[in-house]
Motif scaffolding. Sequence first.
Motif, mmCIF file in Angstrom:
data_model
loop_
_atom_site.group_PDB
_atom_site.id
_atom_site.type_symbol
_atom_site.label_atom_id
_atom_site.label_comp_id
_atom_site.label_asym_id
_atom_site.label_seq_id
_atom_site.Cartn_x
_atom_site.Cartn_y
_atom_site.Cartn_z
ATOM 1 N N SER A 285 56.560 72.111 25.819
ATOM 2 C CA SER A 285 55.809 71.441 26.878
ATOM 3 C C SER A 285 55.059 72.471 27.715
ATOM 4 O O SER A 285 53.977 72.212 28.226
ATOM 5 N N HIS A 286 55.639 73.687 27.803
ATOM 6 C CA HIS A 286 54.942 74.760 28.514
ATOM 7 C C HIS A 286 53.664 75.160 27.760
ATOM 8 O O HIS A 286 52.602 75.338 28.346
ATOM 9 N N HIS A 287 53.796 75.264 26.412
ATOM 10 C CA HIS A 287 52.622 75.594 25.594
ATOM 11 C C HIS A 287 51.526 74.551 25.771
ATOM 12 O O HIS A 287 50.348 74.871 25.834
ATOM 13 N N ARG A 288 51.951 73.284 25.836
ATOM 14 C CA ARG A 288 50.969 72.202 25.937
ATOM 15 C C ARG A 288 50.204 72.324 27.247
ATOM 16 O O ARG A 288 48.992 72.144 27.300
ATOM 17 N N LEU A 289 50.967 72.663 28.328
ATOM 18 C CA LEU A 289 50.323 72.819 29.630
ATOM 19 C C LEU A 289 49.290 73.948 29.566
ATOM 20 O O LEU A 289 48.163 73.809 30.048
ATOM 21 N N GLU A 290 49.675 75.064 28.923
ATOM 22 C CA GLU A 290 48.734 76.189 28.843
ATOM 23 C C GLU A 290 47.512 75.817 28.008
ATOM 24 O O GLU A 290 46.391 76.212 28.323
ATOM 25 N N ASP A 291 47.742 75.033 26.934
ATOM 26 C CA ASP A 291 46.611 74.601 26.111
ATOM 27 C C ASP A 291 45.661 73.717 26.914
ATOM 28 O O ASP A 291 44.443 73.789 26.769
ATOM 29 N N ALA A 292 46.259 72.855 27.784
ATOM 30 C CA ALA A 292 45.428 71.965 28.599
ATOM 31 C C ALA A 292 44.578 72.782 29.564
ATOM 32 O O ALA A 292 43.388 72.536 29.734
ATOM 33 N N ARG B 37 49.763 61.735 22.317
ATOM 34 C CA ARG B 37 49.587 60.347 22.736
ATOM 35 C C ARG B 37 48.992 60.308 24.140
ATOM 36 O O ARG B 37 49.155 61.247 24.925
ATOM 37 N N ASP B 38 48.338 59.175 24.499
ATOM 38 C CA ASP B 38 47.782 59.018 25.841
ATOM 39 C C ASP B 38 48.842 59.209 26.904
ATOM 40 O O ASP B 38 48.619 59.868 27.920
ATOM 41 N N GLY B 39 50.017 58.605 26.667
ATOM 42 C CA GLY B 39 51.100 58.650 27.661
ATOM 43 C C GLY B 39 51.488 60.083 27.963
ATOM 44 O O GLY B 39 51.679 60.463 29.127
ATOM 45 N N LEU C 234 51.419 64.866 31.571
ATOM 46 C CA LEU C 234 51.024 66.266 31.705
ATOM 47 C C LEU C 234 50.109 66.446 32.915
ATOM 48 O O LEU C 234 50.299 67.342 33.734
ATOM 49 N N VAL C 235 49.125 65.532 33.039
ATOM 50 C CA VAL C 235 48.176 65.626 34.145
ATOM 51 C C VAL C 235 48.907 65.491 35.474
ATOM 52 O O VAL C 235 48.657 66.252 36.420
ATOM 53 N N LYS C 236 49.881 64.557 35.532
ATOM 54 C CA LYS C 236 50.661 64.381 36.769
ATOM 55 C C LYS C 236 51.390 65.669 37.108
ATOM 56 O O LYS C 236 51.404 66.119 38.248
ATOM 57 N N ARG C 237 51.996 66.270 36.076
ATOM 58 C CA ARG C 237 52.750 67.502 36.299
ATOM 59 C C ARG C 237 51.824 68.610 36.812
ATOM 60 O O ARG C 237 52.178 69.354 37.724
ATOM 61 N N MET C 238 50.632 68.694 36.229
ATOM 62 C CA MET C 238 49.706 69.750 36.638
ATOM 63 C C MET C 238 49.227 69.516 38.070
ATOM 64 O O MET C 238 49.000 70.472 38.817
ATOM 65 N N GLN C 239 49.093 68.226 38.441
ATOM 66 C CA GLN C 239 48.668 67.930 39.816
ATOM 67 C C GLN C 239 49.738 68.346 40.815
ATOM 68 O O GLN C 239 49.439 68.975 41.815
ATOM 69 N N THR C 240 51.007 68.015 40.508
ATOM 70 C CA THR C 240 52.065 68.377 41.456
ATOM 71 C C THR C 240 52.238 69.887 41.538
ATOM 72 O O THR C 240 52.617 70.415 42.573
ATOM 73 N N GLN C 241 51.923 70.604 40.457
ATOM 74 C CA GLN C 241 52.038 72.063 40.498
ATOM 75 C C GLN C 241 50.799 72.703 41.129
ATOM 76 O O GLN C 241 50.713 73.936 41.216
ATOM 77 N N GLY C 242 49.830 71.861 41.506
ATOM 78 C CA GLY C 242 48.638 72.382 42.177
ATOM 79 C C GLY C 242 47.701 73.127 41.247
ATOM 80 O O GLY C 242 47.041 74.081 41.649
ATOM 81 N N LEU C 243 47.655 72.706 39.980
ATOM 82 C CA LEU C 243 46.790 73.388 39.025
ATOM 83 C C LEU C 243 45.491 72.623 38.809
ATOM 84 O O LEU C 243 44.530 73.170 38.277
ATOM 85 N N LEU C 244 45.499 71.356 39.221
ATOM 86 C CA LEU C 244 44.399 70.479 38.812
ATOM 87 C C LEU C 244 44.129 69.440 39.896
ATOM 88 O O LEU C 244 45.075 68.967 40.551
ATOM 89 N N VAL C 245 42.869 69.105 40.119
ATOM 90 C CA VAL C 245 42.540 67.972 40.996
ATOM 91 C C VAL C 245 41.660 67.005 40.204
ATOM 92 O O VAL C 245 40.847 67.439 39.379
ATOM 93 N N ALA D 8 37.137 60.119 37.234
ATOM 94 C CA ALA D 8 37.667 60.275 35.883
ATOM 95 C C ALA D 8 37.647 61.729 35.444
ATOM 96 O O ALA D 8 38.167 62.073 34.396
ATOM 97 N N GLU D 9 37.009 62.581 36.274
ATOM 98 C CA GLU D 9 36.855 63.974 35.852
ATOM 99 C C GLU D 9 37.927 64.859 36.465
ATOM 100 O O GLU D 9 38.363 64.650 37.587
ATOM 101 N N PHE D 10 38.338 65.874 35.701
ATOM 102 C CA PHE D 10 39.355 66.813 36.186
ATOM 103 C C PHE D 10 38.705 68.142 36.512
ATOM 104 O O PHE D 10 37.827 68.603 35.793
ATOM 105 N N ASP D 11 39.172 68.768 37.608
ATOM 106 C CA ASP D 11 38.737 70.126 37.924
ATOM 107 C C ASP D 11 39.963 71.006 38.097
ATOM 108 O O ASP D 11 40.970 70.571 38.630
#
Lengths: 458, 333
Positions: free
Chosen positions: B32-39, B65-67, B72-83, B87-90
């Motif tokens: 799951s860590h690899h997936r986050l880095e890939d994202a 999968r979409d789910g 993953l996106v939720k996790r990245m938001q709580t870690q402050g990596l993504l806003v 529909a767009e991510f930064d």
Amino acid sequence: MSSSNAAAVLQRAAELRSTLSGQFRDETVKSIYAEAERIAGRASHHAGTARYDFDQRIDRIVTSPIFGLPIMALLLAIVFWLTVAGANVPSAMLASGFFWFEDQAAAVFTNAGAPWWLTGFIWHGVFRGLAWVVSVMLPPMMIFFPLFTMLEDLGYLPRVAFNLDFLFSRAGAHGKQALTMAMGFGCNAAGIISTRVIDSPRERLVAILTNNFVPCNGRFPTLILLATIFVGPLVSGAVASIAAAGTVVGVVLIGVVVTLAVSWMLSRTVLKGQASAFTLELPPYRRPGILRILYTSIIDRTLFVLWRAVLTAAPAGAVIWLLANIFVGDVSLARHISNALNPLGHAIGLDGVILLAYIIAIPANEIVVPTLLMVYLGTGMMTDDVSLEEIKRLLVTEHGWTLLTAVNLMLFSLLHNPCATTIITMYKETLSLKWTVVGTLLPLSLAFLVTFIVASIW
Amino acid sequence: MGPFLITVAIGAIMVVLFLALSWASRRRASQSHHRLEDALKHLFDLEYRGRHGSLASLTGALRVRDGATLDLVKRMQTQGLLVARGAEFDLTPQGERLALQVIRAHRLLERYFADEARLPLPQVHAAAERGEHHLSPDAADRLSASLGHPSVDPHGDPIPTREGFVPPASGTPATAWPMDRLARIVHLEDEPPISYAQLVAAGIEVGQVIRIIDSSPERMVLTDGENEFRLAPAVAANIFLESAPPPPAHPCALRLAELSTGQAAHVLGLDDRCQGYSRRRLMDLGFTAGATIRAALTTFAGDPRAYEIRGTLVALRREQASQVLVQPLEKAS
């Protein structure tokens, strides 16, 4: 300079670096060479090209398409013949000298009232193990290494690598591996040290990990003994010794084929990510320096290897003596263990005693046959002063050895894990636990696999 | 003996089970860590080319999968990596920093595998993809130093510096390049792998100087002066070009491997494809522009051959000798 200033400079350097073309390294090297040429041209001048032309004439002969390989085979055959023929007598003399000393020392101990187990442990255990390894290893190394070093000093060995590279390039290895393999016939540990001549990291690892598939002179006596006892008698009288010698050569050739096959496999799988490049310098021929040859071959190679072997052989001698002299019930520990190993041994066409001998002989392969005889005869110490006829009777009629046992033992001896000295050397040369484990377990599992397959289809 | 053996067997099985379970859970965590880095990498790549990531693009890039993407996106938001903006991510500055670390590791590894290990180019990306998650920033610095601080990866992408500096994107897609104007290939997009494999199979490489000689909605034809490359426009769009000066002309340049035995030549230089360890070895041995070289010896197999350069004999295999460009002198006797 303040730190913010330094950071700004570094930032600027990083920006400039990205605009730098890749050519600047080439330009640097080129200007260094130009400057070196200028200085060399001013400081030295050439007096004719006679020496150089002479070198070229030799090169044209020893690397010639027709004579290159035959000359090489002849030279190597002479080196091996001198080693084998010259080492027998000093080996026997050393052994009888050591064993005479052992008897005297043991007698002194007994007369002084030392308990039997102390005498036995020190003299018939530790000392005998040492004496065995030294007398088997030292003479061939004293002959082989100086001869080999002389060929190296002459400048001939790089030409061998050049001639044989076509074989190794197909296996993803370096032509110089031929030299490290030749060195391995003397001793695998020395062979592994000699892989330093291979400048490409991947090919060097290949050479280190496969050196074990060349039988060293600690394993040759086993091969020769088995070939003489089991293969020789298959044919009649006169050709028997030729058949035996042919068998040993055959085993060596199997070793070469396995080396190439494993090299091929390694360089395409686990070693794929290692750096690699092929270049081979062919230095000019030189008159060998006798003193330097003696120094490198005796101090650097012979004594170095011998010392490591001594360090591991002494404890092995102790373990052998203990196993043979500690009794549980009325059977020695050695027998108990070999009985437990019997099922595994039979599965690969061997038996428990052979496996036990190989486990004990991890420190030094020289003591495999003496240990075997010790356990079979049920004596309390390693023995070798038994005639060939007796050994044959003992192995065939009393312990049920067949031609399969002999063949599989030869294969096992060729392929099994390297001795402790070699394993330590492998670690020192790679400084990597991973490659040491691979270099140890890969041959071992290959040995089990091959002997198992042979035993199954026999 | 019976009960004892059974106890030992059960004990052994339990130990094996425990090891297997702890291995599996560690593996899941690292996956799951690899997936986050890939994202992070995917989002940065898009921003670098002036676009924005979305849920759909992430799902496609990560092949999940979409789910799973939502989690993953939720996790990245709580870690402050993504806003998320609609529909767009930064990426946040923190996310960008992490992304650059992974990209730096990836491109340095690509350089290593291509130059030092001489892995075939199509395998380089996949090998770096596996290694990038295990290379710490310090290890990346050491690797960078050992490679001589390369500035671009084998596909022509800039390698971010340790400080996170990365030069702006350069190059025009081949589809937008005018006909018949000389161009140097500065970048080959290695995603999607299928079209990258087509480019490599066709023999197209970063650094090549080419010209577009035909362009239609069905096909583009490129030439490097010797070969013609016919590509679908969708594939050609992954080639990025910059204008190039006309290459220096060497009318009778040969590859060293083509020199006949006994013939002498001047070294012109090393092929650009020869990089890293092999290049350093050849330079060290004196294969520099201007040196005189002669094909001196050959084995009965014809490979390797020994060349005389700067008063010494050096044997090279055909593969290495093909990477040295030479200008033959008059025939030697």
